[in-house]
Design a protein around this motif. Structure first.
Motif, PDB file in Angstrom:
ATOM      1  N   PHE A 197      -3.155 -19.007  51.490  1.00 20.65           N
ATOM      2  CA  PHE A 197      -3.641 -20.434  51.215  1.00 20.65           C
ATOM      3  C   PHE A 197      -4.984 -20.094  50.830  1.00 20.65           C
ATOM      4  O   PHE A 197      -5.529 -20.656  49.704  1.00 20.65           O
ATOM      5  N   PHE A 198      -5.966 -19.422  51.712  1.00 15.22           N
ATOM      6  CA  PHE A 198      -7.167 -19.233  51.609  1.00 15.22           C
ATOM      7  C   PHE A 198      -7.378 -18.247  50.202  1.00 15.22           C
ATOM      8  O   PHE A 198      -8.257 -18.562  49.363  1.00 15.22           O
ATOM      9  N   THR A 199      -6.364 -17.542  49.778  1.00 17.30           N
ATOM     10  CA  THR A 199      -6.547 -16.653  48.517  1.00 17.30           C
ATOM     11  C   THR A 199      -6.511 -17.580  47.520  1.00 17.30           C
ATOM     12  O   THR A 199      -7.037 -17.316  46.418  1.00 17.30           O
ATOM     13  N   PHE A 200      -5.244 -18.602  47.688  1.00 17.30           N
ATOM     14  CA  PHE A 200      -5.091 -19.256  46.374  1.00 17.30           C
ATOM     15  C   PHE A 200      -6.370 -20.114  46.314  1.00 17.30           C
ATOM     16  O   PHE A 200      -6.733 -20.365  44.869  1.00 17.30           O
ATOM     17  N   ARG A 201      -7.057 -20.634  46.967  1.00 13.06           N
ATOM     18  CA  ARG A 201      -8.316 -21.470  46.966  1.00 13.06           C
ATOM     19  C   ARG A 201      -9.032 -20.789  46.298  1.00 13.06           C
ATOM     20  O   ARG A 201     -10.243 -21.124  45.583  1.00 13.06           O
ATOM     21  N   GLY A 202      -9.459 -19.457  47.046  1.00  9.18           N
ATOM     22  CA  GLY A 202     -10.728 -18.705  46.886  1.00  9.18           C
ATOM     23  C   GLY A 202     -10.989 -18.158  45.572  1.00  9.18           C
ATOM     24  O   GLY A 202     -12.025 -17.832  45.169  1.00  9.18           O
ATOM     25  N   VAL A 203      -9.800 -17.689  44.768  1.00  6.18           N
ATOM     26  CA  VAL A 203      -9.865 -17.100  43.634  1.00  6.18           C
ATOM     27  C   VAL A 203      -9.486 -17.947  42.479  1.00  6.18           C
ATOM     28  O   VAL A 203      -9.327 -17.615  41.397  1.00  6.18           O
ATOM     29  N   GLN A 208       0.051 -20.970  44.346  1.00  7.70           N
ATOM     30  CA  GLN A 208      -0.021 -20.330  45.696  1.00  7.70           C
ATOM     31  C   GLN A 208       1.518 -19.605  45.853  1.00  7.70           C
ATOM     32  O   GLN A 208       2.454 -19.802  45.338  1.00  7.70           O
ATOM     33  N   VAL A 209       1.511 -18.283  46.555  1.00  8.90           N
ATOM     34  CA  VAL A 209       2.450 -17.389  46.721  1.00  8.90           C
ATOM     35  C   VAL A 209       3.395 -18.422  47.798  1.00  8.90           C
ATOM     36  O   VAL A 209       2.999 -18.743  48.691  1.00  8.90           O
ATOM     37  N   THR A 210       4.534 -18.359  47.467  1.00  6.52           N
ATOM     38  CA  THR A 210       5.821 -18.867  48.024  1.00  6.52           C
ATOM     39  C   THR A 210       6.103 -17.938  49.262  1.00  6.52           C
ATOM     40  O   THR A 210       6.303 -16.941  49.168  1.00  6.52           O
ATOM     41  N   ALA A 211       5.989 -18.792  50.461  1.00  5.46           N
ATOM     42  CA  ALA A 211       6.172 -17.946  51.735  1.00  5.46           C
ATOM     43  C   ALA A 211       8.050 -17.544  51.777  1.00  5.46           C
ATOM     44  O   ALA A 211       8.736 -18.091  51.365  1.00  5.46           O
ATOM     45  N   TRP A 212       8.037 -16.257  52.515  1.00  4.64           N
ATOM     46  CA  TRP A 212       9.663 -15.984  52.843  1.00  4.64           C
ATOM     47  C   TRP A 212       9.801 -16.227  54.217  1.00  4.64           C
ATOM     48  O   TRP A 212       9.551 -15.297  55.145  1.00  4.64           O
ATOM     49  N   ASP A 263      -4.440 -10.494  45.399  1.00  5.83           N
ATOM     50  CA  ASP A 263      -5.026 -10.683  44.149  1.00  5.83           C
ATOM     51  C   ASP A 263      -6.427  -9.804  43.933  1.00  5.83           C
ATOM     52  O   ASP A 263      -7.273 -10.237  44.929  1.00  5.83           O
ATOM     53  N   ALA A 264      -6.639  -9.296  42.833  1.00  9.24           N
ATOM     54  CA  ALA A 264      -7.874  -8.487  42.828  1.00  9.24           C
ATOM     55  C   ALA A 264      -9.129  -9.201  42.782  1.00  9.24           C
ATOM     56  O   ALA A 264     -10.036  -8.685  43.193  1.00  9.24           O
ATOM     57  N   TRP A 273     -11.771 -10.675  51.440  1.00  7.42           N
ATOM     58  CA  TRP A 273     -11.550  -9.427  51.798  1.00  7.42           C
ATOM     59  C   TRP A 273     -11.486  -9.040  53.335  1.00  7.42           C
ATOM     60  O   TRP A 273     -11.065  -8.005  53.769  1.00  7.42           O
ATOM     61  N   SER A 274     -12.508  -9.828  53.960  1.00  7.09           N
ATOM     62  CA  SER A 274     -12.811  -9.433  55.455  1.00  7.09           C
ATOM     63  C   SER A 274     -11.187  -9.584  56.147  1.00  7.09           C
ATOM     64  O   SER A 274     -10.837  -8.945  56.837  1.00  7.09           O
ATOM     65  N   LEU A 275     -10.610 -10.455  55.515  1.00  9.15           N
ATOM     66  CA  LEU A 275      -9.319 -11.063  56.214  1.00  9.15           C
ATOM     67  C   LEU A 275      -8.338  -9.953  55.719  1.00  9.15           C
ATOM     68  O   LEU A 275      -7.383  -9.561  56.669  1.00  9.15           O
ATOM     69  N   TYR A 276      -8.301  -9.496  54.701  1.00  8.30           N
ATOM     70  CA  TYR A 276      -7.315  -8.260  54.060  1.00  8.30           C
ATOM     71  C   TYR A 276      -7.672  -7.211  54.783  1.00  8.30           C
ATOM     72  O   TYR A 276      -6.697  -6.212  54.942  1.00  8.30           O
TER      73      TYR A 276
END
Length: 396
Positions: A197-203, A208-212, A263-264, A273-276
């Protein structure tokens, strides 16, 4: 969302308006204090009054139940209010919980191990009850697994501190290691929701990537299973194929997750990137421990610290930096220069995991210094935010 009477909320001392404020601050203080004390007594020959059970037992327990426990309490009791729309702990009840956490830390230097056990378990019970009350009020069953992890954490803390009570190093060690897996289970559960979610909002992604769900459940159950197996002495004790397979499955599962989320564009956003980086240390730690379980010549202690310093420490620093901004009414823009704290945390991990293979004592001291400077920067930069009212005038 304003969920309590604003007039009453604004009359509360700012640091006690929501749980993230005191616990993020105190947890960071303990992160520094505990690291310095342990390294000073372990390598520095500092002659200090020893805690119950000795310095190793104290180090193992406090870095998980004390430091990580404070951050978990602060995060969950704050997020729980947002998730449920119900008022969380604040004011005097929150102050009492903070006092209980402080007493649990000090209890290591009083004469009774039973009191130590009782106060620590009471703190975790209080956090679990407060969280369960919020979720039950709105029957939010999707978050009930959080309560299950907390209840298991209480059980593991009892095992750990019974090891101190009965001078049983095996119980204390197995309990502390099992607790690490439960913190990782919490990261698996919460991180699996917020990181994409943070990635979706931040970039600025359009979707948003669908959860499995099957993968989310597999990894959560796997981490909890690893905790139970560690607690009863069937994992991380001696090399064995079954344990290695479990850890390898976890590594592969988390790798699939991070590849799907990536996501680049996040490489330009330190709050992402700190989370990743923290999540990547989780994968590397699982791989290292899996190889050791398979009988390869891998130092298990170094792989373990990839999980504790790199993943848990890194995830905590990244999350408290972001949550503190949002919940104090600020935009999600990292304070100037704070990226250095993220770099220091990862340098600390590299030194502890890799550097100790080449220059052991020096690497340990440098890793400790980098760790302490990272959390000291959080205290200096974020401390005033946590102690003062929200900048937008809202309670919280």
């Amino acid at each position: 969302m304003q969920v309590i009477d604003k007039r009453k909320a604004m009359a509360i001392l700012p640091v006690l308006r929501l749980a993230f404020r005191p616990f993020f601050l105190l947890g960071s203080v303990l992160a520094i204090f505990a690291a310095l004390l342990w390294m000073g007594t372990f390598l520095g020959g500092w002659a200090l009054p020893a805690p119950l059970g000795g310095w190793l037992a104290w180090h193992r327990h406090e870095m998980v139940f004390g430091f990580a426990g404070a951050i978990i309490a602060g995060f969950l009791l704050t997020a729980g209010q947002t998730w449920t729309g119900q008022p969380s702990l604040s004011g005097k009840p929150l102050g009492a919980l903070v006092a209980l956490w402080l007493l649990a830390r000090l209890a290591w230097w009083q004469p009774s191990a039973y009191i130590l056990l009782g106060i620590n378990v009471l703190f975790l019970l209080a956090v679990t009850f407060a969280m369960a009350r919020l979720l039950w009020a709105v029957r939010q069953n999707r978050n009930y697994p959080i309560v299950a992890v907390l209840l298991l954490l209480i059980t593991i803390d009892v095992l750990t501190l019974c090891g101190v009570v009965h001078s049983n190093d095996a119980w204390e060690r197995q309990g502390s290691l099992a607790a690490v897996w439960l913190v990782l289970a919490m990261i698996t559960l919460i991180g699996g929701r917020v990181i994409p979610f943070f990635t979706f909002r931040g970039v600025g992604k359009t979707e948003q990537v669908t959860a499995w769900p099957w993968l989310d459940w597999l990894l959560l159950i796997g981490a909890m299973l690893a905790s139970v197996l560690t607690a009863i002495g069937l994992l991380l004790q001696t090399p064995q194929m079954a344990g290695g397979l479990l850890l390898l499955i976890l590594a592969v599962g988390h790798s699939i997750r991070i590849v799907r989320w990536f996501d680049a564009g996040l490489l330009r956003v330190p709050l992402l990137w700190s989370l990743y980086f923290a999540y990547a240390w989780l994968i590397l730690g699982c791989v290292g421990l899996a190889l050791w379980q398979f009988g390869m010549d891998m130092p298990p202690g170094q792989a373990l610290h990839a999980l504790t310093v790199g993943c848990i420490g890194g995830m905590i620093l990244a999350m408290v930096a972001r949550v503190s901004l949002g919940h104090t009414g600020r935009t999600l823009e990292l304070p100037k220069g704070f990226v250095i704290a993220f770099i220091l945390l990862n340098v600390s991990t590299l030194l502890r995991v890799i550097g100790t293979s080449f220059f052991y004592q020096t690497a340990l001291w440098l890793a400790t210094l980098a760790w302490c400077l990272a959390f000291l920067q959080f205290i200096i930069v974020y401390g005033p935010m946590l102690l003062k009212a929200r900048v937008d005038g809202h309670p919280g």
